[in-house]
Design a protein around this motif. Structure first.
Motif, PDB file in Angstrom:
ATOM      1  N   VAL A 247       0.866  -1.175   0.000  1.00 19.91           N
ATOM      2  CA  VAL A 247       0.000   0.000   0.000  1.00 19.91           C
ATOM      3  C   VAL A 247       0.903   1.226   0.000  1.00 19.91           C
ATOM      4  O   VAL A 247       1.747   1.381   0.891  1.00 19.91           O
ATOM      5  N   LEU A 248       0.759   2.059  -1.012  1.00 23.65           N
ATOM      6  CA  LEU A 248       1.540   3.298  -1.095  1.00 23.65           C
ATOM      7  C   LEU A 248       0.684   4.439  -0.553  1.00 23.65           C
ATOM      8  O   LEU A 248      -0.476   4.591  -0.972  1.00 23.65           O
ATOM      9  N   ILE A 249       1.212   5.210   0.356  1.00 27.65           N
ATOM     10  CA  ILE A 249       0.440   6.274   0.998  1.00 27.65           C
ATOM     11  C   ILE A 249       0.907   7.633   0.481  1.00 27.65           C
ATOM     12  O   ILE A 249       2.104   7.872   0.278  1.00 27.65           O
ATOM     13  N   GLY A 250      -0.054   8.526   0.236  1.00 28.40           N
ATOM     14  CA  GLY A 250       0.239   9.824  -0.343  1.00 28.40           C
ATOM     15  C   GLY A 250       1.160  10.678   0.506  1.00 28.40           C
ATOM     16  O   GLY A 250       1.162  10.582   1.737  1.00 28.40           O
ATOM     17  N   HIS A 251       1.919  11.541  -0.153  1.00 35.78           N
ATOM     18  CA  HIS A 251       2.919  12.328   0.574  1.00 35.78           C
ATOM     19  C   HIS A 251       2.291  13.376   1.489  1.00 35.78           C
ATOM     20  O   HIS A 251       2.951  13.904   2.381  1.00 35.78           O
ATOM     21  N   LYS A 252       0.991  13.663   1.307  1.00 33.62           N
ATOM     22  CA  LYS A 252       0.300  14.615   2.172  1.00 33.62           C
ATOM     23  C   LYS A 252      -0.506  13.943   3.280  1.00 33.62           C
ATOM     24  O   LYS A 252      -1.148  14.619   4.082  1.00 33.62           O
TER      25      LYS A 252
ATOM     26  N   LEU B  68       7.425  13.661  -3.676  1.00 32.78           N
ATOM     27  CA  LEU B  68       7.464  14.304  -4.979  1.00 32.78           C
ATOM     28  C   LEU B  68       8.852  14.154  -5.590  1.00 32.78           C
ATOM     29  O   LEU B  68       9.859  14.346  -4.912  1.00 32.78           O
ATOM     30  N   ASP B  69       8.900  13.823  -6.876  1.00 32.98           N
ATOM     31  CA  ASP B  69      10.145  13.818  -7.625  1.00 32.98           C
ATOM     32  C   ASP B  69      10.138  15.056  -8.512  1.00 32.98           C
ATOM     33  O   ASP B  69       9.409  15.114  -9.510  1.00 32.98           O
ATOM     34  N   TYR B  70      10.919  16.039  -8.159  1.00 27.84           N
ATOM     35  CA  TYR B  70      10.896  17.318  -8.872  1.00 27.84           C
ATOM     36  C   TYR B  70      11.565  17.234 -10.240  1.00 27.84           C
ATOM     37  O   TYR B  70      11.247  18.021 -11.134  1.00 27.84           O
ATOM     38  N   GLU B  71      12.474  16.306 -10.426  1.00 28.78           N
ATOM     39  CA  GLU B  71      13.128  16.149 -11.713  1.00 28.78           C
ATOM     40  C   GLU B  71      12.186  15.549 -12.752  1.00 28.78           C
ATOM     41  O   GLU B  71      12.100  16.027 -13.887  1.00 28.78           O
ATOM     42  N   ARG B  72      11.476  14.500 -12.358  1.00 27.59           N
ATOM     43  CA  ARG B  72      10.573  13.814 -13.296  1.00 27.59           C
ATOM     44  C   ARG B  72       9.129  14.302 -13.191  1.00 27.59           C
ATOM     45  O   ARG B  72       8.272  13.865 -13.956  1.00 27.59           O
ATOM     46  N   VAL B  73       8.867  15.172 -12.251  1.00 29.13           N
ATOM     47  CA  VAL B  73       7.507  15.702 -12.000  1.00 29.13           C
ATOM     48  C   VAL B  73       6.532  14.542 -11.846  1.00 29.13           C
ATOM     49  O   VAL B  73       5.561  14.385 -12.586  1.00 29.13           O
ATOM     50  N   SER B  74       6.810  13.692 -10.874  1.00 28.45           N
ATOM     51  CA  SER B  74       5.987  12.522 -10.636  1.00 28.45           C
ATOM     52  C   SER B  74       6.027  12.144  -9.159  1.00 28.45           C
ATOM     53  O   SER B  74       6.703  12.788  -8.360  1.00 28.45           O
ATOM     54  N   ILE B  75       5.298  11.106  -8.825  1.00 29.83           N
ATOM     55  CA  ILE B  75       5.253  10.595  -7.452  1.00 29.83           C
ATOM     56  C   ILE B  75       6.116   9.330  -7.392  1.00 29.83           C
ATOM     57  O   ILE B  75       5.946   8.433  -8.210  1.00 29.83           O
ATOM     58  N   VAL B  76       7.008   9.270  -6.419  1.00 28.63           N
ATOM     59  CA  VAL B  76       7.890   8.115  -6.290  1.00 28.63           C
ATOM     60  C   VAL B  76       7.909   7.647  -4.846  1.00 28.63           C
ATOM     61  O   VAL B  76       7.444   8.351  -3.934  1.00 28.63           O
ATOM     62  N   GLU B  77       8.461   6.473  -4.640  1.00 28.01           N
ATOM     63  CA  GLU B  77       8.587   5.944  -3.281  1.00 28.01           C
ATOM     64  C   GLU B  77       9.637   6.732  -2.500  1.00 28.01           C
ATOM     65  O   GLU B  77      10.656   7.140  -3.056  1.00 28.01           O
ATOM     66  N   LYS B  78       9.373   6.892  -1.248  1.00 23.21           N
ATOM     67  CA  LYS B  78      10.310   7.586  -0.375  1.00 23.21           C
ATOM     68  C   LYS B  78      11.290   6.563   0.185  1.00 23.21           C
ATOM     69  O   LYS B  78      10.900   5.611   0.848  1.00 23.21           O
ATOM     70  N   ARG B  79      12.559   6.780  -0.069  1.00 20.24           N
ATOM     71  CA  ARG B  79      13.599   5.834   0.372  1.00 20.24           C
ATOM     72  C   ARG B  79      14.201   6.278   1.700  1.00 20.24           C
ATOM     73  O   ARG B  79      14.293   7.467   1.958  1.00 20.24           O
TER      74      ARG B  79
ATOM     75  N   LEU C 228      -2.710  -3.104   8.614  1.00 23.71           N
ATOM     76  CA  LEU C 228      -2.272  -3.966   7.516  1.00 23.71           C
ATOM     77  C   LEU C 228      -1.710  -5.296   8.034  1.00 23.71           C
ATOM     78  O   LEU C 228      -0.969  -5.324   9.013  1.00 23.71           O
ATOM     79  N   PRO C 229      -2.045  -6.387   7.368  1.00 25.70           N
ATOM     80  CA  PRO C 229      -1.405  -7.668   7.694  1.00 25.70           C
ATOM     81  C   PRO C 229       0.102  -7.571   7.493  1.00 25.70           C
ATOM     82  O   PRO C 229       0.594  -6.738   6.720  1.00 25.70           O
ATOM     83  N   SER C 230       0.843  -8.413   8.167  1.00 23.78           N
ATOM     84  CA  SER C 230       2.303  -8.315   8.161  1.00 23.78           C
ATOM     85  C   SER C 230       2.912  -8.532   6.776  1.00 23.78           C
ATOM     86  O   SER C 230       4.016  -8.040   6.498  1.00 23.78           O
ATOM     87  N   HIS C 231       2.220  -9.244   5.911  1.00 24.91           N
ATOM     88  CA  HIS C 231       2.791  -9.528   4.587  1.00 24.91           C
ATOM     89  C   HIS C 231       2.571  -8.389   3.592  1.00 24.91           C
ATOM     90  O   HIS C 231       3.094  -8.437   2.474  1.00 24.91           O
ATOM     91  N   ILE C 232       1.812  -7.350   3.977  1.00 26.86           N
ATOM     92  CA  ILE C 232       1.569  -6.207   3.092  1.00 26.86           C
ATOM     93  C   ILE C 232       2.414  -5.032   3.564  1.00 26.86           C
ATOM     94  O   ILE C 232       2.279  -4.562   4.691  1.00 26.86           O
ATOM     95  N   GLN C 233       3.275  -4.556   2.716  1.00 25.36           N
ATOM     96  CA  GLN C 233       4.198  -3.470   3.057  1.00 25.36           C
ATOM     97  C   GLN C 233       3.515  -2.112   2.880  1.00 25.36           C
ATOM     98  O   GLN C 233       2.800  -1.887   1.904  1.00 25.36           O
ATOM     99  N   LEU C 234       3.748  -1.208   3.826  1.00 27.67           N
ATOM    100  CA  LEU C 234       3.254   0.167   3.731  1.00 27.67           C
ATOM    101  C   LEU C 234       4.419   1.062   3.307  1.00 27.67           C
ATOM    102  O   LEU C 234       5.468   1.068   3.956  1.00 27.67           O
ATOM    103  N   VAL C 235       4.232   1.813   2.228  1.00 33.63           N
ATOM    104  CA  VAL C 235       5.317   2.585   1.627  1.00 33.63           C
ATOM    105  C   VAL C 235       4.936   4.065   1.569  1.00 33.63           C
ATOM    106  O   VAL C 235       3.862   4.424   1.073  1.00 33.63           O
TER     107      VAL C 235
END
Length: 212
Positions: free
Chosen positions: A172-177, A201-212, A190-197
């Motif tokens: 499950v990917l959660i919005g940056h806001k 914002l990626d300003y270079e590609r103007v898109s939404i990416v995972e936060k590392r 969430l069950p343990s086998h489902i990852q929450l991510v």
């Protein structure tokens, strides 16, 4: 193939239904948000129908525009579950995840052929009498106008309200806001086998990416 279902916290029960009940809701196609959904031009004899309203016409073949339910003379409307192949599009997060405060659910469709790719065209589909006789309703419902191309949509089309996805929710990917409270709530639910991510914002590609 990974597909994504966007959801908001304002309708938390719909999100939990996907995760806990492991199923996707399939709406009647006429309840979808495109006013041109399932509409097609076709040759028809006797009467022209438009969303269930009939008026006399010549007994010769005429070019009519009809919803797919009338054009195919179906007892029940086809049901549709819409998903996207893109978890990075800014518009998808804005429109379907409450302005980046909601989530998108990642679902694994490997080895499953029920999710079909939507094709985007400039105009509504147009069929001859002989052409429409060879079609199924899903052929029409897999064609949309280019105004919706950003959705990168795949569809499950059937005649039942729910489609099972047992064991197929991966993340499950959660919005940056989204607030920290909502992140913590999901983490507990969430069950343990489902990852929450988390996302960012990626300003270079103007898109939404995972936060590392």
């Amino acid at each position: 193939m990974l597909l994504y279902k966007y959801r908001t916290f304002e309708q938390l029960e719909f999100l939990l239904d996907i995760i806990v009940s492991e199923r996707l809701y399939c709406s009647s196609y006429s309840n979808l948000n495109d006013p041109f959904e399932g509409m097609l031009f076709h040759m028809k004899r006797g009467f022209i129908s438009f969303r269930g309203n009939f008026h006399p016409a010549s007994q010769k073949s005429v070019r009519a525009v009809s919803p797919v339910k009338d054009a195919f003379i179906l007892k029940d409307e086809p049901r549709v579950c819409s998903l996207s192949s893109d978890p990075t599009d800014v518009k998808l997060w804005s429109f379907y995840a409450a302005g980046h405060t909601g989530v998108t659910v990642e679902i694994d469709f490997d080895n499953i052929t029920d999710a079909l790719k939507v094709e985007y065209e400039d105009t509504l589909p147009d069929y001859s009498e002989s052409g429409i006789a060879l079609l199924e309703p899903k052929n029409v419902l897999l064609r949309k106008t280019k105004a919706w191309e950003y959705e990168s949509e795949y569809r499950i089309i059937n005649d039942v309200a729910y489609y099972p996805i047992s064991g197929r929710v991966k993340r499950v990917l959660i919005g940056h806001k989204a607030s920290e409270d909502r992140y913590c709530l999901l983490k507990k639910l969430l069950p343990s086998h489902i990852q929450l991510v988390r996302t960012r914002l990626d300003y270079e590609r103007v898109s939404i990416v995972e936060k590392r």
